[in-house]
Write an enzyme that holds these catalytic residues in place. Sequence first.
Site, PDB file in Angstrom:
ATOM      1  N   ASP A  30      -2.786   3.175  -9.664  1.00 26.36           N
ATOM      2  CA  ASP A  30      -3.760   2.156  -9.441  1.00 26.36           C
ATOM      3  C   ASP A  30      -4.617   1.646 -10.432  1.00 26.36           C
ATOM      4  OD1 ASP A  30      -5.764   2.120  -6.391  1.00 26.36           O
ATOM      5  OD2 ASP A  30      -6.745   1.472  -7.989  1.00 26.36           O
ATOM      6  N   ILE A  31      -4.929   0.352 -10.408  1.00 24.91           N
ATOM      7  CA  ILE A  31      -5.498  -0.336 -11.483  1.00 24.91           C
ATOM      8  C   ILE A  31      -6.890   0.060 -11.551  1.00 24.91           C
ATOM      9  CG2 ILE A  31      -6.517  -2.032 -10.320  1.00 24.91           C
ATOM     10  CD1 ILE A  31      -5.114  -4.324 -12.453  1.00 24.91           C
ATOM     11  N   ASN A  87      -5.993   3.980   3.965  1.00 26.19           N
ATOM     12  CA  ASN A  87      -6.855   3.128   4.711  1.00 26.19           C
ATOM     13  C   ASN A  87      -6.447   2.349   5.674  1.00 26.19           C
ATOM     14  OD1 ASN A  87      -8.985   4.749   2.762  1.00 26.19           O
ATOM     15  ND2 ASN A  87      -8.650   3.296   1.086  1.00 26.19           N
ATOM     16  N   GLY A  93     -11.834   0.726   4.903  1.00 28.08           N
ATOM     17  CA  GLY A  93     -11.984   0.294   3.589  1.00 28.08           C
ATOM     18  C   GLY A  93     -10.813  -0.028   2.973  1.00 28.08           C
ATOM     19  N   GLN A  94      -9.845  -0.675   3.955  1.00 27.63           N
ATOM     20  CA  GLN A  94      -8.631  -1.252   3.240  1.00 27.63           C
ATOM     21  C   GLN A  94      -8.908  -2.767   2.599  1.00 27.63           C
ATOM     22  OE1 GLN A  94      -5.440  -1.635   6.070  1.00 27.63           O
ATOM     23  NE2 GLN A  94      -3.761  -2.161   4.603  1.00 27.63           N
ATOM     24  N   SER A  95      -8.351  -2.852   1.306  1.00 29.86           N
ATOM     25  CA  SER A  95      -8.503  -4.271   0.748  1.00 29.86           C
ATOM     26  C   SER A  95      -7.091  -4.768   0.564  1.00 29.86           C
ATOM     27  CB  SER A  95      -9.362  -3.855  -0.532  1.00 29.86           C
ATOM     28  OG  SER A  95      -8.578  -3.000  -1.374  1.00 29.86           O
ATOM     29  N   HIS A 100      -0.303   1.444   1.834  1.00 26.92           N
ATOM     30  CA  HIS A 100      -0.322   2.265   0.709  1.00 26.92           C
ATOM     31  C   HIS A 100      -0.941   3.652   0.903  1.00 26.92           C
ATOM     32  CE1 HIS A 100      -3.666  -0.345   0.366  1.00 26.92           C
ATOM     33  NE2 HIS A 100      -4.172   0.498  -0.251  1.00 26.92           N
ATOM     34  N   LEU A 101      -0.273   4.611   0.409  1.00 29.34           N
ATOM     35  CA  LEU A 101      -0.634   5.886   0.517  1.00 29.34           C
ATOM     36  C   LEU A 101      -1.250   6.079  -0.877  1.00 29.34           C
ATOM     37  CD1 LEU A 101      -0.773   8.560   1.781  1.00 29.34           C
ATOM     38  CD2 LEU A 101       1.501   9.200   0.923  1.00 29.34           C
ATOM     39  N   HIS A 102      -2.544   6.315  -0.863  1.00 34.25           N
ATOM     40  CA  HIS A 102      -3.154   7.042  -2.078  1.00 34.25           C
ATOM     41  C   HIS A 102      -2.999   8.232  -2.600  1.00 34.25           C
ATOM     42  CE1 HIS A 102      -6.427   3.386  -2.520  1.00 34.25           C
ATOM     43  NE2 HIS A 102      -5.922   3.175  -1.165  1.00 34.25           N
TER      44      HIS A 102
HETATM   45  P1  5GP Z   1      -7.256   0.219  -0.156  1.00 31.93           P
HETATM   46  O1  5GP Z   1      -8.813  -0.341  -0.718  1.00 31.93           O
HETATM   47  O2  5GP Z   1      -6.636  -1.358   0.318  1.00 31.93           O
HETATM   48  O3  5GP Z   1      -7.039   1.338   0.272  1.00 31.93           O
HETATM   49  O4  5GP Z   1      -6.661   0.220  -1.678  1.00 31.93           O
HETATM   50  C1  5GP Z   1      -6.116  -0.812  -2.676  1.00 31.93           C
HETATM   51  C2  5GP Z   1      -5.910  -0.549  -3.932  1.00 31.93           C
HETATM   52  O5  5GP Z   1      -5.260  -1.187  -4.611  1.00 31.93           O
HETATM   53  C3  5GP Z   1      -7.455  -0.122  -4.837  1.00 31.93           C
HETATM   54  O6  5GP Z   1      -7.713   1.306  -5.031  1.00 31.93           O
HETATM   55  C4  5GP Z   1      -7.147  -1.057  -5.972  1.00 31.93           C
HETATM   56  O7  5GP Z   1      -7.826  -0.534  -7.066  1.00 31.93           O
HETATM   57  C5  5GP Z   1      -5.630  -1.199  -6.186  1.00 31.93           C
HETATM   58  N1  5GP Z   1      -5.140  -2.533  -6.634  1.00 31.93           N
HETATM   59  C6  5GP Z   1      -5.611  -3.797  -6.272  1.00 31.93           C
HETATM   60  N2  5GP Z   1      -4.983  -4.787  -6.898  1.00 31.93           N
HETATM   61  C7  5GP Z   1      -4.183  -3.928  -7.727  1.00 31.93           C
HETATM   62  C8  5GP Z   1      -3.361  -4.328  -8.990  1.00 31.93           C
HETATM   63  O8  5GP Z   1      -3.156  -5.471  -9.044  1.00 31.93           O
HETATM   64  N3  5GP Z   1      -2.676  -3.530  -9.481  1.00 31.93           N
HETATM   65  C9  5GP Z   1      -2.816  -2.149  -9.082  1.00 31.93           C
HETATM   66  N4  5GP Z   1      -2.039  -1.360  -9.827  1.00 31.93           N
HETATM   67  N5  5GP Z   1      -3.587  -1.701  -8.036  1.00 31.93           N
HETATM   68  C10 5GP Z   1      -4.198  -2.413  -7.740  1.00 31.93           C
END
Ligand code: 5GP
Length: 114
Positions: A30-31, A87, A93-95, A100-102
């Site tokens: 994750d970035i 999420n 909290g999905q963005s 994706h599985l964290h």
């Molecule tokens: P969500 O909030 O949808 O559950 O998680 C999305 C995740 O994707 C976040 O933790 C965010 O930091 C990560 N993310 C978003 N854009 C990028 C990217 O360009 N590269 C990587 N490696 N992670 C990303």
Amino acid sequence: MSETIFSKIIRREIPAEIVYEDDDILAFRDINGQAPTHVLFIPKRPIATLNDLGDDDANLVGRLVLAATRYAKAQGFAEDGYRCVINCNRDGGQSVYHIHLHVLAGRQLSWPPG
Ligand code: 5GP
């Protein structure tokens, strides 16, 4: 569904620190890591949310989880423990709208989430 940044990562159009790959799954750091280890396991096929999964995806979801557990064992944090989170939509909290599985590990994680 419309493309997300994760499709670009799959196609290697933007860089990511990839830690696992097979025919159907990719995993990368994750970035904006929230723990010493924070890896995202994604299906290469773009599925927007948990709500978009069908019966035919049962095997894929199982393999996603198993890939994460194998990674935890291989990296040596399985016994100490870790958290797997998917999420879903706004309140979850999905963005990024590509499932994706964290996998978070390396520190004591609080519960319940805020
Ligand atoms: P969500 O909030 O949808 O559950 O998680 C999305 C995740 O994707 C976040 O933790 C965010 O930091 C990560 N993310 C978003 N854009 C990028 C990217 O360009 N590269 C990587 N490696 N992670 C990303």
